[in-house]
Scaffold this active site. Structure first.
Site, PDB file in Angstrom:
ATOM      1  N   LYS A   9      31.151  72.192  88.111  1.00  0.00           N
ATOM      2  CA  LYS A   9      30.635  73.561  88.061  1.00  0.00           C
ATOM      3  C   LYS A   9      30.132  73.862  86.656  1.00  0.00           C
ATOM      4  O   LYS A   9      30.911  74.044  85.726  1.00  0.00           O
ATOM      5  CB  LYS A   9      31.697  74.592  88.440  1.00  0.00           C
ATOM      6  CG  LYS A   9      31.115  76.018  88.487  1.00  0.00           C
ATOM      7  CD  LYS A   9      32.132  77.072  88.191  1.00  0.00           C
ATOM      8  CE  LYS A   9      31.460  78.430  87.956  1.00  0.00           C
ATOM      9  NZ  LYS A   9      30.647  78.488  86.718  1.00  0.00           N
ATOM     10  N   SER A  23      36.955  79.419  77.364  1.00  0.00           N
ATOM     11  CA  SER A  23      37.747  80.393  76.623  1.00  0.00           C
ATOM     12  C   SER A  23      39.220  80.311  77.002  1.00  0.00           C
ATOM     13  O   SER A  23      39.583  79.863  78.085  1.00  0.00           O
ATOM     14  CB  SER A  23      37.233  81.807  76.913  1.00  0.00           C
ATOM     15  OG  SER A  23      37.520  82.181  78.255  1.00  0.00           O
ATOM     16  N   CYS A  50      33.684  75.846  69.641  1.00  0.00           N
ATOM     17  CA  CYS A  50      35.136  75.986  69.516  1.00  0.00           C
ATOM     18  C   CYS A  50      35.618  75.365  68.224  1.00  0.00           C
ATOM     19  O   CYS A  50      36.673  75.736  67.694  1.00  0.00           O
ATOM     20  CB  CYS A  50      35.834  75.357  70.726  1.00  0.00           C
ATOM     21  SG  CYS A  50      35.340  73.658  71.058  1.00  0.00           S
ATOM     22  N   PRO A  97      31.370  74.657  79.895  1.00  0.00           N
ATOM     23  CA  PRO A  97      30.878  75.888  79.287  1.00  0.00           C
ATOM     24  C   PRO A  97      29.381  75.855  79.018  1.00  0.00           C
ATOM     25  O   PRO A  97      28.705  74.849  79.252  1.00  0.00           O
ATOM     26  CB  PRO A  97      31.670  75.942  77.975  1.00  0.00           C
ATOM     27  CG  PRO A  97      31.758  74.492  77.585  1.00  0.00           C
ATOM     28  CD  PRO A  97      31.905  73.722  78.880  1.00  0.00           C
ATOM     29  N   SER A 107      28.214  76.269  83.707  1.00  0.00           N
ATOM     30  CA  SER A 107      28.265  77.691  83.389  1.00  0.00           C
ATOM     31  C   SER A 107      27.105  78.424  84.052  1.00  0.00           C
ATOM     32  O   SER A 107      25.989  77.894  84.164  1.00  0.00           O
ATOM     33  CB  SER A 107      28.193  77.888  81.877  1.00  0.00           C
ATOM     34  OG  SER A 107      27.948  79.241  81.551  1.00  0.00           O
ATOM     35  N   GLU A 108      27.363  79.665  84.448  1.00  0.00           N
ATOM     36  CA  GLU A 108      26.287  80.483  85.020  1.00  0.00           C
ATOM     37  C   GLU A 108      25.256  80.874  83.961  1.00  0.00           C
ATOM     38  O   GLU A 108      24.140  81.291  84.298  1.00  0.00           O
ATOM     39  CB  GLU A 108      26.854  81.741  85.670  1.00  0.00           C
ATOM     40  CG  GLU A 108      27.465  82.753  84.729  1.00  0.00           C
ATOM     41  CD  GLU A 108      28.943  82.504  84.496  1.00  0.00           C
ATOM     42  OE1 GLU A 108      29.642  83.465  84.104  1.00  0.00           O
ATOM     43  OE2 GLU A 108      29.399  81.359  84.710  1.00  0.00           O
ATOM     44  N   GLU A 153      40.379  72.286  77.273  1.00  0.00           N
ATOM     45  CA  GLU A 153      39.820  72.288  75.921  1.00  0.00           C
ATOM     46  C   GLU A 153      39.383  73.717  75.659  1.00  0.00           C
ATOM     47  O   GLU A 153      38.417  74.200  76.252  1.00  0.00           O
ATOM     48  CB  GLU A 153      38.659  71.306  75.813  1.00  0.00           C
ATOM     49  CG  GLU A 153      38.406  70.845  74.380  1.00  0.00           C
ATOM     50  CD  GLU A 153      37.479  71.766  73.619  1.00  0.00           C
ATOM     51  OE1 GLU A 153      38.000  72.674  72.930  1.00  0.00           O
ATOM     52  OE2 GLU A 153      36.267  71.600  73.708  1.00  0.00           O
ATOM     53  N   LEU A 154      40.115  74.414  74.776  1.00  0.00           N
ATOM     54  CA  LEU A 154      39.977  75.858  74.649  1.00  0.00           C
ATOM     55  C   LEU A 154      39.435  76.240  73.271  1.00  0.00           C
ATOM     56  O   LEU A 154      38.610  75.550  72.719  1.00  0.00           O
ATOM     57  CB  LEU A 154      41.331  76.517  74.944  1.00  0.00           C
ATOM     58  CG  LEU A 154      41.947  76.124  76.303  1.00  0.00           C
ATOM     59  CD1 LEU A 154      43.335  76.724  76.462  1.00  0.00           C
ATOM     60  CD2 LEU A 154      41.042  76.537  77.453  1.00  0.00           C
ATOM     61  N   TRP A 205      38.994  63.948  71.357  1.00  0.00           N
ATOM     62  CA  TRP A 205      38.629  65.343  71.159  1.00  0.00           C
ATOM     63  C   TRP A 205      39.629  66.212  71.909  1.00  0.00           C
ATOM     64  O   TRP A 205      39.863  66.036  73.098  1.00  0.00           O
ATOM     65  CB  TRP A 205      37.221  65.635  71.673  1.00  0.00           C
ATOM     66  CG  TRP A 205      36.774  67.022  71.334  1.00  0.00           C
ATOM     67  CD1 TRP A 205      36.762  68.115  72.146  1.00  0.00           C
ATOM     68  CD2 TRP A 205      36.296  67.460  70.061  1.00  0.00           C
ATOM     69  NE1 TRP A 205      36.312  69.212  71.471  1.00  0.00           N
ATOM     70  CE2 TRP A 205      36.010  68.842  70.180  1.00  0.00           C
ATOM     71  CE3 TRP A 205      36.094  66.815  68.845  1.00  0.00           C
ATOM     72  CZ2 TRP A 205      35.523  69.586  69.108  1.00  0.00           C
ATOM     73  CZ3 TRP A 205      35.611  67.557  67.784  1.00  0.00           C
ATOM     74  CH2 TRP A 205      35.317  68.933  67.920  1.00  0.00           C
TER      75      TRP A 205
END
Length: 476
Positions: free
Chosen positions: A174, A227, A282, A149, A176-177, A248-249, A445
């Site tokens: 990848k 998310s 989060c 993220p 985050s943009e 991991e949300l 975590w």
């Protein structure tokens, strides 16, 4: 235009259809742009990781550990540039950006040590039955996709990348943009260390790129932090191929303050739990449960502390809290301010966007918030704190656990036996007692309920990238 994709040991320009603008949130203006990776380039990255896997997974544990220590050292050598980029692209105050970098460095160093211990983990297994021998092998799970993220770039990627490489996996990362630049440091370090081509690949992009990676049948595992809405899509993609995932949300975490707590100290812990990274965590303890005996003394002190925080551009002034990282998040938080007004919530501090350039909001406190309020139940991802009073320990535990999330919690009390008892009763993955949210690489975590699947950090983080194999032999 920035070249930002690292595939098979080479830097390449994006061939996707999306142009990504990289913004300074303190100004609300772009300072760089890049073209996203195409679906074909994602496929090339996965293929490169697949091709590099056979040699990497049999590379000695000591050599993999040396590479990881190299990552830690190289991050330290890039210290000022990376701190500045965290401040510019995320809006983090300097002291937060420094801790982020130190966290990433510590993570690579820790997993270098665990990598060196791997040979001793392959051992004989005692059997009750005669005539057989058995042994255990811990093997890399294979090619893994890592989707991270925007709120803690560099850090979240280190939490995934270091244990994956330590285990002998090859990876496609990848970022985050919203924050696509800082993870380029990992590709640059891979070049500097001579990491074999294809062991680490980095592709940037928006939803199309993320979907291409999470849906790719060349992955053996995918680890995602973000998310719940996107996490559910990642899980559906994994289920279609019966592929393991780590998720991991979100969270809607509680901080429980008992009436024997020092008021000033409690205020410090509460403020840190909701304003660190402008509340874009989060783990933000956004639900304050305060015992009736201390509430009338604590809430005014808390109101004053939030109103006195220095909010501004971390690159031009000394601040306690910076802006929200993206315009989308700024609009989302502003929407919750509107909802609070519609619900008639009692606002003691903040409750508004700031009238200045950039994506700033005020640190906010609502008091006596009903349990059915959207602000009490939904993850806001901003510096928005909702408070409720409780009478008994049992009530505090029940209300803290009354959430679809279960990531973290904080307990504040001078009665340490009670604090430990409450910590044991909370349905979360991590509890702090009388502390800010200190996260150590040696501890795990992750959360329970809707906060995700699996654990990161500690030995559990390494296990997430390992497959267990037993070899049983007949001695007859």
């Amino acid at each position: 235009m920035t070249t930002s994709h690292y595939i098979a040991g080479r830097w390449v320009e994006g061939q996707g259809s999306d142009c990504i603008s990289v913004n300074d949130p303190a100004l609300g203006q772009p300072f760089a742009e890049l073209m996203a990776a195409s679906v074909a380039q994602v496929d090339q990255a996965v293929s490169a990781a697949r091709g590099a896997l056979p040699a990497w997974k049999i590379t000695s544990a000591s050599k993999r550990a040396a590479y990881l220590r190299g990552f830690a050292e190289q991050l330290g050598q890039r210290r000022e540039a990376l701190i500045t980029l965290q401040m510019r692209n995320n809006g983090k105050p300097r002291h937060e950006a420094e801790i982020d970098l130190d966290d990433a460095i510590a993570t690579f160093g820790y997993y270098a040590e665990l990598a060196e211990q791997l040979p001793s983990k392959n051992r004989d297994v005692p059997l009750a039955a005669p005539g057989f021998s058995a042994r255990t092998r811990l093997e890399p799970v294979g090619v893994v996709g890592l989707i991270v993220p925007w709120n803690f770039p560099l850090v979240t990627s280190a939490w995934k990348l270091a244990p994956a490489l330590a285990a002998g996996c090859t990876v496609v990362l990848k970022p985050s943009e919203v924050t696509p630049l800082i993870e380029q440091a990992y590709g640059q370090i891979a070049d500097a260390l001579g990491l074999p081509a294809g062991v680490l690949n980095i592709v940037n992009g928006k939803a199309e790129t993320g979907a291409a990676l999470s849906n790719h049948n060349g992955l053996d595992k995918l680890s995602f932090t973000g998310s719940n809405s996107v996490g559910s899509q990642v899980m559906r993609s994994a289920s279609a191929q019966c592929r393991p995932v780590t998720l991991e949300l979100g969270g809607k975490s509680a901080i429980v303050v008992f009436d024997d707590c020092d008021v000033g100290q409690a205020v410090e812990w509460i403020v840190a739990g909701i304003t660190w990274n402008a509340g874009q965590m989060c783990s933000a303890t956004s639900r304050l449960l305060v015992q009736e005996g201390i509430a009338d003394a604590l809430l005014p002190r808390l109101q004053a502390a939030l109103e006195n925080l220095r909010v501004g551009n971390p690159l031009s002034e000394e601040v306690d809290m910076g802006p929200l990282t993206s315009q989308a998040q700024w609009l989302k938080v502003a929407g919750y301010f509107a909802t609070a007004r519609e619900e008639g919530l009692q606002c003691l501090a903040g409750g508004k966007a700031l009238d200045r350039d950039g994506w700033f909001v005020s640190p906010t406190l609502y008091a006596d918030v009903p349990k059915d309020s959207r602000l009490w139940t939904e993850e806001i991802f901003g510096p928005v704190l909702c408070a409720r009073r409780f009478a008994t320990e049992e009530q505090a535990i029940a209300e803290a656990n009354d959430s679809r999330f279960g990531l973290v919690a904080t307990v504040c009390s001078a009665d340490l036996e009670r604090a430990e008892r409450v910590a044991d009763a909370l349905e979360v993955g991590h509890v702090w007692i009388n502390s800010v949210q200190a996260v150590f690489v040696e501890t795990s975590w992750g959360g329970t309920k809707g906060s995700g699947i699996g654990r990161e950090l500690g030995p559990w983080g390494l296990s997430a990238y390992q497959s267990v194999k037993h070899v049983t032999r007949c001695l007859g």
